[in-house]
Write a protein that holds these residues in place. Structure first.
Motif, short mmCIF file in Angstrom:
data_model
loop_
_atom_site.label_atom_id
_atom_site.label_comp_id
_atom_site.label_asym_id
_atom_site.label_seq_id
_atom_site.Cartn_x
_atom_site.Cartn_y
_atom_site.Cartn_z
N LEU A 1 63.65 10.97 42.79
CA LEU A 1 63.38 11.36 41.41
C LEU A 1 62.97 10.14 40.58
CD1 LEU A 1 63.42 13.55 39.24
CD2 LEU A 1 65.81 12.95 38.82
N ALA A 2 63.63 9.02 40.77
CA ALA A 2 63.29 7.80 40.05
C ALA A 2 61.90 7.32 40.46
CB ALA A 2 64.33 6.73 40.31
N LEU A 3 61.57 7.39 41.73
CA LEU A 3 60.24 6.99 42.18
C LEU A 3 59.16 7.92 41.62
CD1 LEU A 3 60.97 6.05 45.89
CD2 LEU A 3 60.48 4.50 43.99
N LEU A 4 59.45 9.19 41.56
CA LEU A 4 58.50 10.15 41.02
C LEU A 4 58.27 9.91 39.53
CD1 LEU A 4 56.84 12.73 41.63
CD2 LEU A 4 58.82 14.01 40.85
N LEU A 5 59.32 9.69 38.77
CA LEU A 5 59.17 9.44 37.34
C LEU A 5 58.47 8.11 37.08
CD1 LEU A 5 62.58 10.72 35.96
CD2 LEU A 5 60.33 11.79 35.74
N GLY A 6 58.77 7.12 37.86
CA GLY A 6 58.08 5.83 37.72
C GLY A 6 56.60 5.95 38.04
N GLY A 7 56.28 6.70 39.08
CA GLY A 7 54.87 6.92 39.42
C GLY A 7 54.14 7.70 38.34
N ALA A 8 54.82 8.68 37.75
CA ALA A 8 54.20 9.45 36.66
C ALA A 8 53.97 8.57 35.44
CB ALA A 8 55.09 10.64 36.30
N ALA A 9 54.89 7.68 35.13
CA ALA A 9 54.72 6.78 34.00
C ALA A 9 53.58 5.80 34.26
CB ALA A 9 56.02 6.03 33.73
N LEU A 10 53.48 5.31 35.47
CA LEU A 10 52.38 4.41 35.83
C LEU A 10 51.05 5.12 35.75
CD1 LEU A 10 51.49 1.62 36.88
CD2 LEU A 10 51.79 2.53 39.19
N TRP A 11 50.99 6.34 36.23
CA TRP A 11 49.76 7.12 36.16
C TRP A 11 49.36 7.37 34.70
CZ3 TRP A 11 48.88 11.92 33.97
CH2 TRP A 11 47.61 12.43 34.16
N ALA A 12 50.32 7.70 33.84
CA ALA A 12 50.03 7.96 32.42
C ALA A 12 49.52 6.70 31.74
CB ALA A 12 51.27 8.49 31.72
N PHE A 13 50.11 5.55 32.06
CA PHE A 13 49.63 4.29 31.48
C PHE A 13 48.22 3.98 31.93
CE2 PHE A 13 49.00 -0.28 32.02
CZ PHE A 13 49.00 -0.65 30.68
N LEU A 14 47.94 4.11 33.21
CA LEU A 14 46.60 3.81 33.72
C LEU A 14 45.57 4.77 33.16
CD1 LEU A 14 47.40 2.86 37.42
CD2 LEU A 14 46.80 1.34 35.53
N TRP A 15 45.93 6.03 33.01
CA TRP A 15 45.01 7.02 32.44
C TRP A 15 44.69 6.66 30.99
CZ3 TRP A 15 46.05 10.37 28.35
CH2 TRP A 15 45.03 11.26 28.06
N SER A 16 45.70 6.29 30.22
CA SER A 16 45.46 5.95 28.82
C SER A 16 44.66 4.65 28.70
CB SER A 16 46.77 5.84 28.04
OG SER A 16 47.53 4.74 28.49
N PHE A 17 44.88 3.74 29.60
CA PHE A 17 44.13 2.48 29.59
C PHE A 17 42.66 2.72 29.91
CE2 PHE A 17 42.84 -1.66 31.32
CZ PHE A 17 43.23 -2.48 30.27
N LYS A 18 42.40 3.57 30.90
CA LYS A 18 41.02 3.85 31.30
C LYS A 18 40.28 4.70 30.26
CE LYS A 18 41.65 3.50 36.25
NZ LYS A 18 41.61 4.21 37.53
N SER A 19 41.01 5.49 29.48
CA SER A 19 40.35 6.34 28.48
C SER A 19 40.11 5.61 27.17
CB SER A 19 41.16 7.61 28.24
OG SER A 19 42.38 7.30 27.60
#
Length: 49
Positions: free
Chosen positions: A10-28
């Motif tokens: 669960l911690a790995l999944l939430l960390g991965g989701a946070a990383l994905w959200a950051f990278l998405w916002s950075f690229k947009s």
């Protein structure tokens, strides 16, 4: 000890989701104009009328 079986993935999944959200916002382009909002608040409202 058996709760770690659920908490670690669960911690790995939430960390991965946070990383994905950051990278998405950075690229947009969310972080391109950080000073724009700070400058806009100082402008007079008369210019908009």
């Amino acid at each position: 000890m058996s709760s770690l079986v659920y908490l670690v993935p669960l911690a790995l999944l939430l960390g991965g989701a946070a990383l994905w959200a950051f990278l998405w916002s950075f690229k947009s382009g969310q972080y391109e104009d950080l000073d724009g909002a700070a400058q806009r608040i100082l402008l007079d409202d008369e210019m908009e009328r």
